[in-house]
Design an enzyme around this catalytic site. Structure first.
Site, PDB file in Angstrom:
ATOM      1  N   GLY A  42     -60.957 -86.121  68.139  1.00  0.00           N
ATOM      2  CA  GLY A  42     -60.808 -87.286  69.014  1.00  0.00           C
ATOM      3  C   GLY A  42     -61.933 -87.559  69.982  1.00  0.00           C
ATOM      4  N   ASP A  77     -52.406 -85.709  77.437  1.00  0.00           N
ATOM      5  CA  ASP A  77     -51.069 -86.296  77.380  1.00  0.00           C
ATOM      6  C   ASP A  77     -50.101 -85.314  78.063  1.00  0.00           C
ATOM      7  OD1 ASP A  77     -48.446 -86.911  76.341  1.00  0.00           O
ATOM      8  OD2 ASP A  77     -49.325 -88.115  74.785  1.00  0.00           O
ATOM      9  N   GLY A  84     -50.668 -82.178  78.194  1.00  0.00           N
ATOM     10  CA  GLY A  84     -51.532 -81.127  78.749  1.00  0.00           C
ATOM     11  C   GLY A  84     -51.416 -79.804  77.996  1.00  0.00           C
ATOM     12  N   THR A 102     -52.471 -78.993  75.028  1.00  0.00           N
ATOM     13  CA  THR A 102     -53.737 -78.660  74.367  1.00  0.00           C
ATOM     14  C   THR A 102     -54.728 -78.070  75.360  1.00  0.00           C
ATOM     15  OG1 THR A 102     -53.364 -80.549  72.903  1.00  0.00           O
ATOM     16  CG2 THR A 102     -55.561 -79.585  72.882  1.00  0.00           C
ATOM     17  N   LYS A 125     -52.760 -89.443  80.700  1.00  0.00           N
ATOM     18  CA  LYS A 125     -51.453 -90.072  80.949  1.00  0.00           C
ATOM     19  C   LYS A 125     -50.727 -89.213  81.983  1.00  0.00           C
ATOM     20  CE  LYS A 125     -50.962 -91.630  76.130  1.00  0.00           C
ATOM     21  NZ  LYS A 125     -50.187 -91.433  74.876  1.00  0.00           N
ATOM     22  N   PHE A 145     -48.975 -95.423  73.597  1.00  0.00           N
ATOM     23  CA  PHE A 145     -49.774 -94.832  72.538  1.00  0.00           C
ATOM     24  C   PHE A 145     -51.005 -95.705  72.297  1.00  0.00           C
ATOM     25  CE2 PHE A 145     -51.120 -93.684  68.289  1.00  0.00           C
ATOM     26  CZ  PHE A 145     -51.046 -92.303  68.358  1.00  0.00           C
ATOM     27  N   ASP A 185     -56.864 -91.641  67.124  1.00  0.00           N
ATOM     28  CA  ASP A 185     -56.317 -92.125  65.864  1.00  0.00           C
ATOM     29  C   ASP A 185     -54.805 -92.255  65.889  1.00  0.00           C
ATOM     30  OD1 ASP A 185     -55.834 -89.241  65.862  1.00  0.00           O
ATOM     31  OD2 ASP A 185     -55.245 -89.497  63.773  1.00  0.00           O
TER      32      ASP A 185
END
Ligand code: IMP
Ligand code: MG
Length: 189
Positions: A59, A117, A119, A121, A145, A166, A173
């Site tokens: 991303g 998002d 968090g 990750t 976000k 989204f 993607d």
């Protein structure tokens, strides 16, 4: 650029990816303007530190390229992979860091993310990086976000905070599609 041309460029555009419709949301001009600000901040805060940017694939590839073109201090970049997203729901399952071959001990790391998002990750990545004894680790993300965040994270560099919608484009993607788009699009509900 004339007013007329600008207006034409800024008109909302609709696209369909798989089964969903998306509408233009953040135009390339705004993205680049915000990245310029981040680059200036990084130039000042990392002067003399030879930061190592770790771009999280897939991303962040456009964000990483446009940011790094604007960072003018000596620096290095490497690309890692650590993905947890399927369809439009975060799975919460985070895989191992792949592709980190550099010795990061004593290095000043700046992780480049497309979007934070929940968090999960970034939180997982920070824990894995901490085990390798870097001098410092900060996060630079294109989008965030805040409403969705489930971890206490200090995200130092955020190009733009957005509501819980989204989005696709500019590296982001929807099931593989939309990464090539130069603007960011929001799902039409
Ligand atoms: P988190 O672990 O929930 O913070 O999610 C982080 C990852 O999920 C990001 O790096 C993206 O790859 C993906 N993601 C989160 N929100 C979106 C979105 O709105 N569009 C596309 N991908 C997203
Ligand atoms: Mg990502």
């Amino acid at each position: 650029m004339s007013d007329k041309t600008t207006k034409t460029i800024m008109e909302p555009r609709l696209i369909t990816l798989h089964d969903c419709d998306f509408s233009t949301y953040i135009f390339e001009e705004e993205i680049i303007a915000r990245i310029n600000i981040l680059a200036e901040q990084i130039d000042q805060e990392y002067a003399g530190k030879n930061p190592l940017f770790l771009a999280v694939l897939n991303g962040s590839f456009m964000f990483a390229a446009d940011l790094l073109k604007r960072v003018s201090i000596p620096c290095e970049i490497s690309f890692i992979r650590l993905s947890s997203y399927q369809d439009m729901q975060s799975t919460g399952k985070v895989k191992e860091v792949l592709g980190l071959t550099e010795d990061v001990s004593g290095r000043h790391i700046v992780v480049l993310e497309d979007i934070v998002d929940t968090g999960h990750t970034v939180n997982n990545l920070l824990h894995q990086l901490a085990e390798r004894n870097p001098a410092s680790v900060e996060i630079a993300t294109l989008l965030m976000k805040p409403e969705c965040l489930q971890h206490e994270l200090n995200i130092k560099y955020v190009a733009k905070s957005i509501p819980n919608d989204f989005v696709v484009g500019y590296g982001l993607d929807y099931n593989g599609l939309g990464r090539n788009l130069r603007d960011i699009y929001k799902i039409v509900s």
